[in-house]
Design a protein around this motif. Structure first.
Motif, PDB file in Angstrom:
ATOM      1  N   ASN A  82       0.830  -1.209   0.000  1.00 35.14           N
ATOM      2  CA  ASN A  82       0.000   0.000   0.000  1.00 35.14           C
ATOM      3  C   ASN A  82       0.863   1.257   0.000  1.00 35.14           C
ATOM      4  OD1 ASN A  82      -2.440  -1.328  -0.075  1.00 35.14           O
ATOM      5  ND2 ASN A  82      -2.629  -1.430   2.142  1.00 35.14           N
ATOM      6  N   TRP A  83       2.035   1.163   0.616  1.00 39.14           N
ATOM      7  CA  TRP A  83       2.951   2.299   0.631  1.00 39.14           C
ATOM      8  C   TRP A  83       3.356   2.659  -0.797  1.00 39.14           C
ATOM      9  CZ3 TRP A  83       4.855   5.162   4.767  1.00 39.14           C
ATOM     10  CH2 TRP A  83       4.458   4.720   6.021  1.00 39.14           C
ATOM     11  N   GLY A  84       3.677   1.653  -1.574  1.00 37.33           N
ATOM     12  CA  GLY A  84       4.066   1.881  -2.969  1.00 37.33           C
ATOM     13  C   GLY A  84       2.904   2.368  -3.805  1.00 37.33           C
ATOM     14  N   ALA A  85       1.708   1.826  -3.547  1.00 37.76           N
ATOM     15  CA  ALA A  85       0.523   2.247  -4.300  1.00 37.76           C
ATOM     16  C   ALA A  85       0.211   3.718  -4.027  1.00 37.76           C
ATOM     17  CB  ALA A  85      -0.670   1.366  -3.931  1.00 37.76           C
ATOM     18  N   TRP A  86       0.251   4.102  -2.764  1.00 44.87           N
ATOM     19  CA  TRP A  86       0.011   5.510  -2.429  1.00 44.87           C
ATOM     20  C   TRP A  86       1.144   6.399  -2.951  1.00 44.87           C
ATOM     21  CZ3 TRP A  86      -4.307   7.745  -1.454  1.00 44.87           C
ATOM     22  CH2 TRP A  86      -5.357   7.014  -0.894  1.00 44.87           C
ATOM     23  N   GLY A  87       2.355   5.879  -2.888  1.00 41.65           N
ATOM     24  CA  GLY A  87       3.484   6.630  -3.440  1.00 41.65           C
ATOM     25  C   GLY A  87       3.317   6.880  -4.923  1.00 41.65           C
ATOM     26  N   THR A  88       2.759   5.899  -5.634  1.00 42.37           N
ATOM     27  CA  THR A  88       2.507   6.054  -7.065  1.00 42.37           C
ATOM     28  C   THR A  88       1.531   7.191  -7.325  1.00 42.37           C
ATOM     29  OG1 THR A  88       2.916   3.711  -7.451  1.00 42.37           O
ATOM     30  CG2 THR A  88       1.633   4.868  -9.115  1.00 42.37           C
ATOM     31  N   ILE A  89       0.433   7.207  -6.581  1.00 40.33           N
ATOM     32  CA  ILE A  89      -0.589   8.242  -6.773  1.00 40.33           C
ATOM     33  C   ILE A  89      -0.035   9.611  -6.408  1.00 40.33           C
ATOM     34  CG2 ILE A  89      -2.831   9.065  -5.966  1.00 40.33           C
ATOM     35  CD1 ILE A  89      -3.588   6.050  -5.640  1.00 40.33           C
ATOM     36  N   ILE A  90       0.632   9.695  -5.258  1.00 42.40           N
ATOM     37  CA  ILE A  90       1.213  10.978  -4.837  1.00 42.40           C
ATOM     38  C   ILE A  90       2.299  11.413  -5.821  1.00 42.40           C
ATOM     39  CG2 ILE A  90       2.585  12.101  -3.022  1.00 42.40           C
ATOM     40  CD1 ILE A  90       1.025  10.236  -1.028  1.00 42.40           C
ATOM     41  N   GLY A  91       3.108  10.462  -6.278  1.00 42.45           N
ATOM     42  CA  GLY A  91       4.154  10.773  -7.249  1.00 42.45           C
ATOM     43  C   GLY A  91       3.600  11.276  -8.567  1.00 42.45           C
ATOM     44  N   LEU A  92       2.461  10.726  -9.001  1.00 42.58           N
ATOM     45  CA  LEU A  92       1.842  11.194 -10.242  1.00 42.58           C
ATOM     46  C   LEU A  92       1.457  12.660 -10.128  1.00 42.58           C
ATOM     47  CD1 LEU A  92       0.594  10.728 -13.060  1.00 42.58           C
ATOM     48  CD2 LEU A  92      -1.489   9.995 -11.895  1.00 42.58           C
ATOM     49  N   PHE A  93       0.742  12.994  -9.066  1.00 44.54           N
ATOM     50  CA  PHE A  93       0.308  14.378  -8.904  1.00 44.54           C
ATOM     51  C   PHE A  93       1.484  15.314  -8.631  1.00 44.54           C
ATOM     52  CE2 PHE A  93      -3.728  12.180  -7.908  1.00 44.54           C
ATOM     53  CZ  PHE A  93      -4.486  12.756  -8.920  1.00 44.54           C
ATOM     54  N   GLY A  94       2.385  14.896  -7.753  1.00 38.59           N
ATOM     55  CA  GLY A  94       3.555  15.726  -7.454  1.00 38.59           C
ATOM     56  C   GLY A  94       4.450  15.910  -8.665  1.00 38.59           C
TER      57      GLY A  94
END
Length: 163
Positions: A82-94
């Protein structure tokens, strides 16, 4: 009659912008292309029916939502947490905010990698590779681009066939 030509020109411009938006995530590609198709419906040249417009609206909505979910979903399928999944979403927007269109490619990858590296892994669970999760996020991004291109291609097809 002159207004019809204006609507067709605006419709084509929106669809072309939608095509560009399939690759540049700061531009909502499929919704713009659908809007172009909707405008074409209101010209005297069009034989588009409301069923086609409505079905394509639903497809466009689903594709737009899936485009945000694909990177995180595939990263998780490739062993990410889940850490990686959330990191993916945050990384996309950031990534998009700070690096523009280039950030849409780099952001999910870096976000998944950082998310996986930040989480605490017990030694017995060291088989989860953060790099694999990051590659999964990139593959998810590419899947999203492909699905958006197909959707806009279908919209272009209906525009050409019905004018």
């Amino acid at each position: 009659m002159l207004f019809d030509y204006f609507l067709i020109a605006l419709s084509i411009a929106l669809i072309l912008l939608g095509l560009v938006g399939c690759i540049l995530p700061v531009i909502p590609g499929p919704p713009l292309a659908w809007l172009g198709l909707l405008l074409a419906k209101f010209t005297s040249f069009s034989s588009l029916d409301w069923v086609t417009i409505t079905v394509l609206a639903g497809v466009t909505l689903i594709v737009t939502l899936l485009d945000y979910l694909f990177p995180a979903w595939i990263a998780k399928k490739m062993g990410g947490s889940n850490w990686g999944a959330w990191g993916t979403i945050i990384g996309l927007f950031g990534g998009v905010v700070f690096l523009g269109p280039f950030g849409a490619v780099v952001g999910p990858f870096v976000g998944a990698l950082v998310g996986e590296m930040v989480r605490k892994q017990p030694e017995s669970n060291a088989k989860n590779n953060p790099w694999l999760s990051a590659v999964g996020s990139f593959l998810g991004f590419m899947l999203g681009v492909g699905v958006k291109l197909i959707t806009v291609g279908v919209i272009i097809y209906f525009l050409i066939v019905n004018l």
